[in-house]
Design an enzyme around this catalytic site. Structure first.
Site, short mmCIF file in Angstrom:
data_model
loop_
_atom_site.label_atom_id
_atom_site.label_comp_id
_atom_site.label_asym_id
_atom_site.label_seq_id
_atom_site.Cartn_x
_atom_site.Cartn_y
_atom_site.Cartn_z
N LYS A 11 0.82 -1.21 0.00
CA LYS A 11 0.00 0.00 0.00
C LYS A 11 0.87 1.28 0.00
CE LYS A 11 -4.03 -2.21 2.21
NZ LYS A 11 -5.03 -2.12 3.30
N TYR A 51 -12.20 -2.02 -3.93
CA TYR A 51 -12.75 -2.24 -2.59
C TYR A 51 -14.28 -2.12 -2.58
CZ TYR A 51 -8.29 -2.51 -0.01
OH TYR A 51 -7.08 -2.90 0.50
N ASN A 114 -2.16 0.29 6.72
CA ASN A 114 -1.66 -0.98 7.26
C ASN A 114 -0.81 -1.78 6.28
OD1 ASN A 114 -3.74 -1.81 5.66
ND2 ASN A 114 -4.95 -2.75 7.29
N HIS A 117 -2.20 -5.30 1.38
CA HIS A 117 -3.49 -5.95 1.14
C HIS A 117 -3.22 -7.39 0.73
CE1 HIS A 117 -7.37 -7.08 -0.57
NE2 HIS A 117 -6.67 -7.56 -1.58
N GLU A 128 -9.78 -10.61 -7.78
CA GLU A 128 -8.84 -9.49 -7.59
C GLU A 128 -7.67 -9.57 -8.56
OE1 GLU A 128 -9.77 -8.48 -2.89
OE2 GLU A 128 -7.86 -9.43 -3.41
P1 RTP Z 1 -7.19 -5.66 3.09
O1 RTP Z 1 -8.49 -5.98 2.37
O2 RTP Z 1 -6.69 -4.27 2.80
O3 RTP Z 1 -6.16 -6.72 2.86
O4 RTP Z 1 -7.45 -5.67 4.67
P2 RTP Z 1 -8.20 -6.79 5.50
O5 RTP Z 1 -8.73 -7.86 4.60
O6 RTP Z 1 -7.29 -7.21 6.59
O7 RTP Z 1 -9.41 -5.95 6.11
P3 RTP Z 1 -10.83 -5.60 5.44
O8 RTP Z 1 -11.88 -5.94 6.44
O9 RTP Z 1 -10.94 -6.17 4.06
O10 RTP Z 1 -10.80 -4.02 5.34
C1 RTP Z 1 -10.13 -3.36 4.27
C2 RTP Z 1 -9.34 -2.20 4.84
O11 RTP Z 1 -10.25 -1.23 5.38
C3 RTP Z 1 -9.71 -0.67 6.55
N1 RTP Z 1 -10.58 -0.94 7.68
N2 RTP Z 1 -10.78 -0.07 8.62
N3 RTP Z 1 -11.69 1.25 10.94
C4 RTP Z 1 -12.08 0.00 10.71
O12 RTP Z 1 -12.80 -0.61 11.44
C5 RTP Z 1 -11.61 -0.64 9.50
N4 RTP Z 1 -11.93 -1.86 9.12
C6 RTP Z 1 -11.27 -2.04 7.96
C7 RTP Z 1 -8.37 -1.30 6.80
O13 RTP Z 1 -7.37 -0.41 6.30
C8 RTP Z 1 -8.41 -2.57 5.97
O14 RTP Z 1 -7.14 -2.95 5.55
MG MG Z 2 -9.86 -7.44 2.89
#
Ligand code: RTP
Ligand code: MG
Length: 143
Positions: A11, A51, A114, A117, A128
Site C-alpha cells: 500500500k 474495494y 496498514n 493488502h 482481484e
Molecule cells: P485488506 O483488504 O486491505 O487486505 O485488509 P483486510 O482484509 O485485513 O481488512 P478488510 O476488512 O478487508 O478491510 C479493508 C481495509 O479497510 C480498513 N478498515 N478499517 N476502521 C475499521 O474498522 C476498519 N476496518 C477495515 C483497513 O485499512 C483494511 O485494511
Molecule cells: Mg480485505
C-alpha cells in the site's frame, strides 16, 4: 497441498517508506513466489472498484482516499496455500493486534494505513487478480 495464487498490494504507506524490497523478502522467505507485478498510482475510481465490497462501510471513503494517495506495488503471489499463507505473513488488519514478526506488526502505523493488502479467499483472489492482470501477464516458474 494445492498450489494457489493470491493478489497482494504493497500500500502507499509502505511504498512511501521505501519498504517494497523488505516486504518482498517476507513473501519469498515464506515460500511465496512473485509471478506478476506492476506499480500503479490508482485513481479514486480504481480504488473504489477494487474495494467495492466495502462500499457503504464507515471507513470506505478514507480507505479509497488512502489507496489512491500514492503509488502501490501490486503482485500475484503463488505457492502452497498462498491465500492463507499470505494472510498469515501479513498479520491482523489492525497492526496493534498483529502477531510479532508479521508485515503489519513491523511496517504498519494504524488500521487505516496498514502496509499491505491480501485476498481473503480463493474466489476473491481470482476476482482481484483479474482486476489488475490479464492471464498473459502471469509468468509461472519454469525452474
Ligand atoms: P485488506 O483488504 O486491505 O487486505 O485488509 P483486510 O482484509 O485485513 O481488512 P478488510 O476488512 O478487508 O478491510 C479493508 C481495509 O479497510 C480498513 N478498515 N478499517 N476502521 C475499521 O474498522 C476498519 N476496518 C477495515 C483497513 O485499512 C483494511 O485494511
Ligand atoms: Mg480485505
Amino acid at each position: 497441498m494445492a498450489i494457489e495464487r493470491t493478489l497482494s498490494i504493497v500500500k502507499p504507506d509502505a511504498v512511501g517508506k521505501n519498504a517494497i524490497g523488505a516486504i518482498y523478502d517476507r513473501f519469498e522467505k515464506a515460500g511465496l513466489r512473485i509471478v506478476a507485478a506492476r506499480m500503479m498510482h490508482l485513481t479514486r475510481a480504481q480504488a473504489e472498484g477494487f474495494y467495492a465490497v466495502h462500499k457503504g462501510r464507515p471507513f470506505f471513503n478514507d480507505l479509497v482516499a488512502f489507496m489512491s494517495s500514492g503509488p502501490v506495488m501490486i503482485q500475484v503471489l503463488e505457492g502452497e496455500n498462498a491465500v492463507a499463507k499470505n494472510r498469515e505473513v501479513m498479520g491482523a488488519t489492525n497492526p496493534k493486534a498483529a502477531a510479532a514478526g508479521t508485515i503489519r506488526a513491523d511496517f504498519a502505523a494504524s488500521i487505516d494505513e496498514n502496509a499491505v493488502h491480501g485476498s481473503d479467499g480463493p474466489d476473491t483472489a481470482r476476482a482481484e487478480i483479474s482486476y489488475f492482470f490479464a492471464d498473459t501477464d502471469i509468468c509461472p516458474r519454469t525452474r
